[in-house]
Motif scaffolding. Structure first.
Motif, PDB file in Angstrom:
ATOM      1  N   SER A  71     -21.843-103.715  74.781  1.00  0.00           N
ATOM      2  CA  SER A  71     -20.709-102.803  74.988  1.00  0.00           C
ATOM      3  C   SER A  71     -21.194-101.417  75.381  1.00  0.00           C
ATOM      4  N   GLN A  72     -22.212-100.925  74.677  1.00  0.00           N
ATOM      5  CA  GLN A  72     -22.763 -99.607  75.012  1.00  0.00           C
ATOM      6  C   GLN A  72     -23.297 -99.584  76.431  1.00  0.00           C
ATOM      7  N   CYS A  75     -20.313 -99.634  78.980  1.00  0.00           N
ATOM      8  CA  CYS A  75     -19.565 -98.375  79.040  1.00  0.00           C
ATOM      9  C   CYS A  75     -20.404 -97.254  79.656  1.00  0.00           C
ATOM     10  N   ASP A 152     -15.526 -97.087  75.331  1.00  0.00           N
ATOM     11  CA  ASP A 152     -16.099 -97.920  74.265  1.00  0.00           C
ATOM     12  C   ASP A 152     -15.027 -98.393  73.296  1.00  0.00           C
TER      13      ASP A 152
END
Length: 164
Positions: A71-72, A75, A152
């Motif tokens: 996810s990091q 994003c 995020d």
């Protein structure tokens, strides 16, 4: 409603980013290093295992941490390339209004071609090619949300990860 297959969703979303931005695995790894995530991953091979949800990786990294790392990465890349994502969406809207296929726009055609090729190479599913293109365009729209300053949160909500 959260996605039932968060690992697959993240892998497909990362594939969409790679296809749109024409990013190599080296480019992805450079972003991993910039974000300081290499401490958790160790090497590029682990990143690839992470994307594929390799079962052996679960012993090294808990599932939630794996999803948060992806996810990091997504994003950060989406925010860094927000302008390209918005340009692609503007083209998609324009071609939709004109009732013309998205693949007539060069940027979207290259995106769809790279996404489809990556999808087929990675054997990510059994969708027909027309549905793969629909999936690619849906993921392109999702990237707009992930490129926002609170992207995020959008992604974490969709994956039922709670606060990032």
């Amino acid at each position: 409603m959260p996605t039932p297959h968060p690992q697959l969703h993240l892998d497909l979303t990362l594939l969409a980013l790679q296809a749109l931005l024409n990013l190599s695995s080296e480019d992805l790894w450079a972003t991993v290093v910039t974000l300081g995530l290499e401490r958790d991953l160790g090497d590029r091979q682990t990143l690839e295992q992470l994307r594929q949800g390799h079962p052996a990786l679960t012993r090294k990294l808990p599932q939630r941490q794996q999803l948060l790392i992806l996810s990091q990465l997504i994003c950060a890349l989406a925010q860094e390339h927000q302008e390209t994502i918005r340009r692609a969406i503007a083209l998609l809207e324009q071609y939709t209004q004109l009732e013309r296929p998205a693949r007539e726009a060069v940027l979207l055609s290259e995106y769809l071609q790279r996404f489809t090729q990556g999808y087929l190479q990675r054997s990510l599913g059994t969708l027909k090619l027309t549905l793969v293109e629909s999936l690619a365009l849906k993921l392109l729209v999702d990237l707009v949300f992930y490129s926002s300053p609170d992207g995020d949160r959008h992604l974490a909500w969709g994956l039922d990860l709670g606060s990032p």
